[in-house]
Design an enzyme around this catalytic site. Structure first.
Site, PDB file in Angstrom:
ATOM      1  CG  ASP A 364      43.634  38.410  37.639  1.00  0.00           C
ATOM      2  OD1 ASP A 364      43.837  39.619  37.789  1.00  0.00           O
ATOM      3  OD2 ASP A 364      43.719  37.833  36.542  1.00  0.00           O
ATOM      4  CG  ASP A 365      45.036  43.228  40.860  1.00  0.00           C
ATOM      5  OD1 ASP A 365      45.822  43.220  41.813  1.00  0.00           O
ATOM      6  OD2 ASP A 365      44.710  44.257  40.237  1.00  0.00           O
ATOM      7  NE  ARG A 441      42.929  48.750  36.890  1.00  0.00           N
ATOM      8  CZ  ARG A 441      43.104  47.493  37.247  1.00  0.00           C
ATOM      9  NH1 ARG A 441      44.278  46.941  37.220  1.00  0.00           N
ATOM     10  NH2 ARG A 441      42.102  46.758  37.627  1.00  0.00           N
ATOM     11  CE  LYS A 474      45.306  38.448  33.394  1.00  0.00           C
ATOM     12  NZ  LYS A 474      43.904  38.421  33.855  1.00  0.00           N
ATOM     13  CD1 TRP A 475      54.322  41.448  32.391  1.00  0.00           C
ATOM     14  CD2 TRP A 475      55.641  40.146  33.658  1.00  0.00           C
ATOM     15  NE1 TRP A 475      55.428  42.186  32.744  1.00  0.00           N
ATOM     16  CE2 TRP A 475      56.251  41.410  33.512  1.00  0.00           C
ATOM     17  CE3 TRP A 475      56.285  39.164  34.400  1.00  0.00           C
ATOM     18  CZ2 TRP A 475      57.497  41.702  34.088  1.00  0.00           C
ATOM     19  CZ3 TRP A 475      57.513  39.463  34.965  1.00  0.00           C
ATOM     20  CH2 TRP A 475      58.108  40.717  34.817  1.00  0.00           C
ATOM     21  CG  ASP A 476      47.435  43.000  33.909  1.00  0.00           C
ATOM     22  OD1 ASP A 476      47.491  43.552  32.803  1.00  0.00           O
ATOM     23  OD2 ASP A 476      46.386  42.942  34.594  1.00  0.00           O
ATOM     24  CG  MET A 477      52.549  47.319  31.859  1.00  0.00           C
ATOM     25  SD  MET A 477      51.783  48.741  31.127  1.00  0.00           S
ATOM     26  CE  MET A 477      51.591  48.217  29.436  1.00  0.00           C
ATOM     27  CG  ASN A 478      46.280  46.697  34.160  1.00  0.00           C
ATOM     28  OD1 ASN A 478      45.591  46.297  33.235  1.00  0.00           O
ATOM     29  ND2 ASN A 478      46.650  45.917  35.158  1.00  0.00           N
ATOM     30  CB  CYS A 514      47.658  40.420  30.644  1.00  0.00           C
ATOM     31  SG  CYS A 514      46.134  41.307  30.998  1.00  0.00           S
ATOM     32  CG  ASP A 536      40.652  43.759  30.514  1.00  0.00           C
ATOM     33  OD1 ASP A 536      41.259  42.681  30.598  1.00  0.00           O
ATOM     34  OD2 ASP A 536      41.014  44.794  31.096  1.00  0.00           O
TER      35      ASP A 536
HETATM   36  C1  DGJ Z   1      43.607  43.930  33.683  1.00  0.00           C
HETATM   37  C2  DGJ Z   1      43.530  42.550  33.094  1.00  0.00           C
HETATM   38  O1  DGJ Z   1      43.343  42.614  31.716  1.00  0.00           O
HETATM   39  C3  DGJ Z   1      42.432  41.786  33.798  1.00  0.00           C
HETATM   40  O2  DGJ Z   1      42.272  40.527  33.224  1.00  0.00           O
HETATM   41  C4  DGJ Z   1      42.776  41.679  35.252  1.00  0.00           C
HETATM   42  O3  DGJ Z   1      43.929  40.912  35.433  1.00  0.00           O
HETATM   43  C5  DGJ Z   1      42.962  43.074  35.838  1.00  0.00           C
HETATM   44  N1  DGJ Z   1      43.896  43.844  35.088  1.00  0.00           N
HETATM   45  C6  DGJ Z   1      43.424  42.990  37.266  1.00  0.00           C
HETATM   46  O4  DGJ Z   1      43.691  44.218  37.791  1.00  0.00           O
END
Ligand code: DGJ
Length: 766
Positions: A364-365, A441, A474-478, A514, A536
């Site tokens: 992961d990250d 974030r 896993k393609w995330d965006m937060n 994600c 999460d």
């Molecule tokens: C948010 C994701 O939902 C988590 O599962 C994880 O990948 C974190 N970001 C990592 O920064």
């Protein structure tokens, strides 16, 4: 079947199969929606017209002399302001800054060819038949402007889309263009799936009334606040009876749907992109294509509708290479290590994950740039050699040598100001014109409407995927978007282009979407990513609500669900490992905790759990999902694929002196005999605390070394249950073995307790 019917009563269009039908009539050039729902016959067309008196009192008529031209009173499949329909409009056009009514009149129809579809927007695949109705503007100023209403019939759903084509010589602006408009008869409640971070997709139901109910997201994405999917249920409909419609949209940005009951008892349903802040240029020669909108219908309640919607998503939305393909058991290091890892730690986790039975190791990250926290590194793709001295290639090779696939996390849409990418290209950041970008974030979004930004992401991500032989992403965006309206709309088109360019040539890669969990869980993303990290929040009791909401619209295989540590990081709730597993089984299953910190007994339990799961995963992931009867405060999920049926029975708080509990199973042959077997579960000695002194011959301190040692190594068994009976008995319900009630322990007892659960496997007796 799609059929045009011309008779003295007019021009009808019949679209239907055994799952649903839609019947339209061209009335004074407009698309009247005679029916949408139950599978009717083409012979029904005329009876549906009725001869109700329309247009009384102060009502207006679109064509004087034609009593059927009081558009306000008709059920319509499309509508425009300025024609006498005063209900909510699906379209708003501006000409020279003023609202203009194009007055679209039916012109012709034809089938829809693949090459007519926008290459960037996601589309459902495998329609049985398609038809487009073309309307031309009768407005003198707008000659050449046309509207296409597209209908695609799928085995279990109908998909609609709207296209505006400006072959006039006038520049226009579009401030609203919905994907679908429908007027349905009946009294309904509307259920939406709402929440926020770590509490996504909670179902809320309200009656449909004369006031408009709106389900809208405006944070730039399909959002964790209001999922684009919703249900309309006829008053009185339940899990297995009554009419339920399911609606959804193939779009990952701001969306808007609304329902409102009219004076004549029609419920107007609109689905599409949110009009908030939208003002798109439609220049001469231009066209605008909306995202596709889906509707599924059933008269067998919510379960009936889910069956059809799940089938549609599995067969027509999920990328072809992953259709009905079992998903690997995944191990993800995030909740176990967050940013604090190095190669040795990852390999230790990978080795243990392999022994437990995991098939895919996901890093992961934190693997790139100066990423030791969420304040730096996003936007950079150079591997952090301090943590991974042998690079990603070295790590990936070692993980694969263990016999596991290797997957990697990316957050390509975002950048930290503390990154090489930002230092080189501050102008790449997404913001409103003239305004400063703002943080979420500690990150800013990249402006995906810029071709050079899209190129950077495509080249950087593709290069890593190929070099490190990555089999899962896993393609995330937060964060939520800093922009609205046109820019937010164009951003999503940019995202889709990027996803096409990276993943179309690499269909073997399993992509998991994600967005801080479920901030972008929608059919648009599912056209690229066969599964999406649902939340999460991995606390199984919270997940019951989240996953239950999502299952109303999305099949189990799309819902990422992992076993994590207890007490839980967000709720501090302590739940048994068995319940964490049982809830995650109904999803794309994985494990996400620090395996180095597990007690031997927990390792043993995980190993047994994964081995058991693998024998049943096909039915868990792709079996027909439904909700069964369960006692108050409990939930019963069922997934069955013909070979076997799995039932999960989940409890929240247990009352003292509980009633007898019954297991009901549906969809079995009433005359056949089935064997019911509970999944063997472990029970920790520590669960009994000081109560143990009542049963042990010697006085033992619950917190002493002897019991702590015993708890680490020796399990007790819980929840044992087996029975044989007919499908009829299972449908009616069979009593389960007794639950703990201060009455001591024996092998047949189901200890359960707060947050306890069981999973039963039901197979025909051989
Ligand atoms: C948010 C994701 O939902 C988590 O599962 C994880 O990948 C974190 N970001 C990592 O920064």
């Amino acid at each position: 079947m799609i059929k045009h019917i011309d008779n003295p009563n007019g021009h009808f269009l019949y679209i239907g199969n055994t799952a649903l039908s839609c019947i339209l009539k061209i009335s004074c050039g407009k698309a009247e929606l005679l029916h949408l729902g139950a599978p009717l016959a083409e012979e029904d067309c005329e009876a549906l017209c009725g001869d109700t008196l329309l247009g009384w009192g102060c009502d207006v008529r679109y064509r004087e002399g034609d009593p059927r031209s009081c558009l306000d009173d008709l059920p319509l499949a499309w509508s425009e302001r300025g024609t006498g329909d005063y209900r909510e409009t699906p379209m708003e056009l501006l000409y020279e800054g003023t609202d203009i009514c194009p007055d679209f009149v039916y012109f012709c129809s034809g089938s829809l060819k693949r090459e007519e579809l926008d290459p960037v927007l996601p589309h459902a695949r495998g329609a049985q038949e398609t038809v487009k109705l073309v309307f031309r503007s009768a407005n003198r100023l707008l000659q050449g402007l046309s509207l296409e209403l597209r209908f695609s019939l799928f085995e279990t759903a109908l998909v609609r889309q709207t296209v505006l084509i400006n072959d006039s010589d006038k520049p226009l602006q579009v401030t609203r263009l919905m994907s679908a408009c429908a007027d349905l008869h009946g009294c309904f409640t509307v259920s939406t799936f709402d929440g926020g971070w770590i509490r996504e997709a909670h179902m809320h139901t309200v009656p449909v009334t004369r006031s408009r109910t709106v389900n809208e997201s405006t944070n730039g994405f399909s959002s964790n606040r209001h999922n684009p999917g919703f249900l309309l249920s006829e008053t009185g409909a339940g899990e297995d009876s009554g009419v339920v419609y399911g609606f959804n949209l193939l779009w990952s940005g701001n969306h808007c749907s609304s329902v409102q009951r009219s004076a004549l008892g029609f419920t107007r349903v609109l689905q599409g992109i949110s009009p908030e802040g939208l003002c798109l240029d439609l220049l001469p020669g231009g066209r605008l294509e909306t995202p596709e909108a889906v509707v599924a219908w059933s008269d067998r309640g919510r379960n009936g509708m889910m069956k059809k919607m799940h089938r549609f998503v599995n067969a027509c939305i999920i990328p072809a290479a992953w259709q009905y393909r079992e998903r690997p058991v995944l191990f993800n290091n995030w909740e176990g290590t967050t940013f604090d890892f190095n190669e040795a730690k990852l390999l230790s986790l990978a080795g243990k994950a392999k022994k437990i039975g995991c098939e895919l190791f996901v890093l992961d990250d934190g693997w790139f740039g100066d990423r030791d926290s969420d304040t730096a590194g996003l936007g950079d793709y150079s591997v952090n050699l301090r943590k991974l001295p042998n690079g990603l290639e070295g790590l990936s090779k070692k993980v694969r040598a263990l016999g596991m696939q290797f997957g990697l996390w990316f957050e390509p849409e975002a950048v930290n100001p503390d990154s090489e990418c930002f230092r080189r290209h501050p102008e790449w950041v997404l913001s409103s014109p003239g305004a400063d970008a703002f943080y979420g974030r500690n990150e800013l979004l990249l402006d995906l409407t810029k071709p050079e930004v899209r190129d950077y992401i495509v080249e950087s991500v593709s290069g890593i995927l190929d070099r490190a032989e990555i089999q899962y992403v896993k393609w995330d965006m937060n964060r939520h978007s800093p922009v609205t309206g046109n820019k937010a709309y164009a951003y999503i088109l940019g995202l889709y282009e990027v996803l096409h360019r990276i993943f179309d040539p690499r269909p073997q890669i399993l992509l998991e979407g994600c967005a801080s969990g479920g901030n972008r869980f929608d059919l648009g993303m599912l056209c690229f990513a066969p599964q999406i990290w649902a939340s999460d929040d991995t606390d199984p009791i919270e997940r019951l609500e989240i996953q239950d909401g999502l299952f109303s619209l999305y099949p189990q295989s799309t819902v990422g669900a992992h076993i994590s540590a207890a007490p839980h990081a967000q709720t501090l709730r302590t739940t048994p490992m068995s319940t964490r597993a049982n809830v995650s089984f109904f999803g794309a299953f994985g494990i996400e905790l620090d395996l180095d910190r597990l007690k031997p007994i927990e390792v043993k339990e995980l190993r047994e759990t994964v081995a058991w799961y693998k024998q049943h995963r096909k039915a868990f992931q792709f079996g027909c999902f439904r909700r069964n009867r369960a006692e108050k405060d409990a939930l019963c999920w069922q997934a069955g694929d013909g070979d076997e049926t799995l039932c999960g029975l989940f409890h929240k708080l247990i009352p003292a002196g509980p009633e007898i509990e019954w297991l009901s199973v549906n969809g079995l042959d009433p005359a056949r005999i089935y064997r019911v077997e509970a999944r063997p579960q472990l029970l920790r000695l520590a669960a009994f605390g000081d109560l143990l002194r009542h049963v042990t011959p010697v006085e033992l301190n619950a917190d002493g070394p002897a019991l702590r040692l015993a708890d680490r190594h020796y399990p007790m068994r819980d929840g044992g249950f087996s029975a044989e009976c007919s499908g009829a008995a299972l449908r009616s319900g069979i009593p389960l073995s007794k639950r703990f009630s201060g009455t001591g322990y024996d092998a047949a007892l189901r200890v359960q307790g707060d947050f306890g659960s069981s999973v039963f496997c039901i197979k025909e007796r051989t």
